[in-house]
Design a protein around this motif. Structure first.
Motif, PDB file in Angstrom:
ATOM      1  N   SER A 217       0.718  -1.444   0.045  1.00  0.00           N
ATOM      2  CA  SER A 217       0.262  -0.141   0.081  1.00  0.00           C
ATOM      3  C   SER A 217       0.973   1.199   0.158  1.00  0.00           C
ATOM      4  N   THR A 218       1.989   1.143   0.353  1.00  0.00           N
ATOM      5  CA  THR A 218       3.166   2.268   0.100  1.00  0.00           C
ATOM      6  C   THR A 218       3.468   2.549  -1.054  1.00  0.00           C
ATOM      7  N   VAL A 219       3.253   1.943  -2.015  1.00  0.00           N
ATOM      8  CA  VAL A 219       3.660   2.102  -3.451  1.00  0.00           C
ATOM      9  C   VAL A 219       3.046   3.479  -3.883  1.00  0.00           C
ATOM     10  N   ASP A 220       3.698   4.326  -4.378  1.00  0.00           N
ATOM     11  CA  ASP A 220       3.334   5.561  -4.804  1.00  0.00           C
ATOM     12  C   ASP A 220       2.517   5.047  -6.256  1.00  0.00           C
ATOM     13  N   ALA A 221       1.430   5.712  -6.254  1.00  0.00           N
ATOM     14  CA  ALA A 221       0.174   5.533  -7.504  1.00  0.00           C
ATOM     15  C   ALA A 221       0.927   5.725  -8.715  1.00  0.00           C
ATOM     16  N   LYS A 222       1.692   6.801  -8.762  1.00  0.00           N
ATOM     17  CA  LYS A 222       2.264   7.338  -9.879  1.00  0.00           C
ATOM     18  C   LYS A 222       3.278   6.579 -10.693  1.00  0.00           C
ATOM     19  N   LEU A 223       3.825   5.418  -9.747  1.00  0.00           N
ATOM     20  CA  LEU A 223       4.656   4.459 -10.393  1.00  0.00           C
ATOM     21  C   LEU A 223       3.714   3.450 -10.938  1.00  0.00           C
ATOM     22  N   LEU A 224       2.584   3.464 -10.936  1.00  0.00           N
ATOM     23  CA  LEU A 224       1.865   2.113 -11.724  1.00  0.00           C
ATOM     24  C   LEU A 224       1.557   2.641 -12.963  1.00  0.00           C
ATOM     25  N   LYS A 225       1.863   1.504 -14.027  1.00  0.00           N
ATOM     26  CA  LYS A 225       1.689   1.885 -15.323  1.00  0.00           C
ATOM     27  C   LYS A 225       0.562   0.936 -15.684  1.00  0.00           C
ATOM     28  N   VAL A 226      -0.545   1.953 -16.344  1.00  0.00           N
ATOM     29  CA  VAL A 226      -1.889   1.336 -16.475  1.00  0.00           C
ATOM     30  C   VAL A 226      -2.085   1.362 -17.961  1.00  0.00           C
TER      31      VAL A 226
END
Length: 305
Positions: A72-81
């Motif tokens: 849950s601490t992963v920065d959402a901006k690092l997710l590639k969708v």
């Protein structure tokens, strides 16, 4: 009886707090897409099924909220969708509801530098619900396979399915592509699709065409000599309880290793409830690394556990 589904070649386990995480994601989507009371006409269109596709940023933020507590601490901006129209098309061969009608599928990736577990990929589905709310289904499968299957079954229960035997191969392929997201197009229909998947792997592995062709020609005999090659096509049999037993084959590839074929057995109800009963590697049974120095010499070493 073998079936030939129309497949598109373009195609963690949320533990005890799954309900809370799912509720947060749903509330987030509901808040984002709630319209003021003055938008009566837009609401009417929504009730009729004219849903707007979500933005990548909105799906990314909702998917990050549904991550397990350990991530849950992963920065959402690092997710590639990335949107997966190939999976939407595959689903549309069974359910006449996709795209603007409120069913969307996306691939989510966490880069290796953002997770202690390294890079991992999973699929999420977004379904439009009443009152301008969208529900997110996260088929994140780093943990227990039974948990991701339960999430898939929750998604399928909202589709009001009544599967016929002719639809089972496509539905089983959709299950494998969403809950175990290897590269698209690796479900095996027959020897021709097996040849395409294996050839694609070798052409991707080497920079030079002659090495790719030579490695492919030297390894293809392993699959040709297999006694089970004629059994690779999807098969479905009905059980006494009314459920179907579906057998699917899938090519599994890993960087630096020779491809292998896995055989999956699934139990599927007419309503779309899926249980994985078995998975085994059939061709070749032992994984092997590739070492290639020249066209005259290919060294093969077993992959140690």
């Amino acid at each position: 009886m073998p079936m030939r589904p129309r497949l598109s070649h373009c195609c963690r386990d949320v533990l005890g707090n799954a309900g809370v995480l799912r509720a947060i994601a749903i509330l987030f989507l509901a808040f984002v897409f709630w319209q003021p009371c003055g938008a009566q006409q837009a609401n009417q269109e929504a009730r009729l099924g004219a849903w707007m596709p979500l933005s990548i940023e909105q799906v990314r933020d909702a998917a990050s909220l549904a991550l397990p507590r350990s991530e849950s601490t992963v920065d959402a901006k690092l997710l590639k969708v990335t949107r997966r129209p190939d999976l939407e098309y595959l689903l549309s061969t069974i359910v006449q509801r996709r795209g603007s009608q409120g069913l969307y599928l996306y691939q989510v990736e966490i880069p290796s530098q953002a997770s202690y577990d390294g890079q991992w990929t999973w699929i999420v589905a977004v379904a439009a619900r009443r009152q301008e709310a969208y529900e997110l289904y996260s088929f994140e499968s780093m943990g227990k396979r039974a948990d991701v299957a339960a999430e898939f079954n929750r998604f399928a229960s909202g589709l009001s399915l009544s599967l016929s035997k002719s639809e089972l191969a496509n539905f089983a392929a959709f299950f494998l592509e969403t809950t175990i997201p290897f590269r698209p197009g690796e479900v095996v229909l027959d020897q021709d699709t097996l040849r395409e998947s294996i050839g694609r792997h070798y052409f991707t592995a080497y920079d030079e065409a002659w090495r790719s062709i030579d490695a492919y020609s030297r390894s293809w005999h392993v699959f040709l000599d297999g006694e089970t090659v004629s059994e690779l096509a999807p098969r479905a049999e009905i059980e006494r309880d009314g459920r179907y037993r579906v057998t699917m084959s899938r090519v599994v590839t890993a960087e630096g290793a020779h491809p292998q074929v896995q055989q999956w057995q699934l139990e599927i109800s007419p309503e779309g409830n899926v249980q994985v009963t078995s998975m085994r590697t059939i061709l070749p049974k032992a994984p092997r690394w590739m070492f290639y120095d020249s066209p005259q010499q290919i060294n093969v070493a077993p992959v140690l556990p």
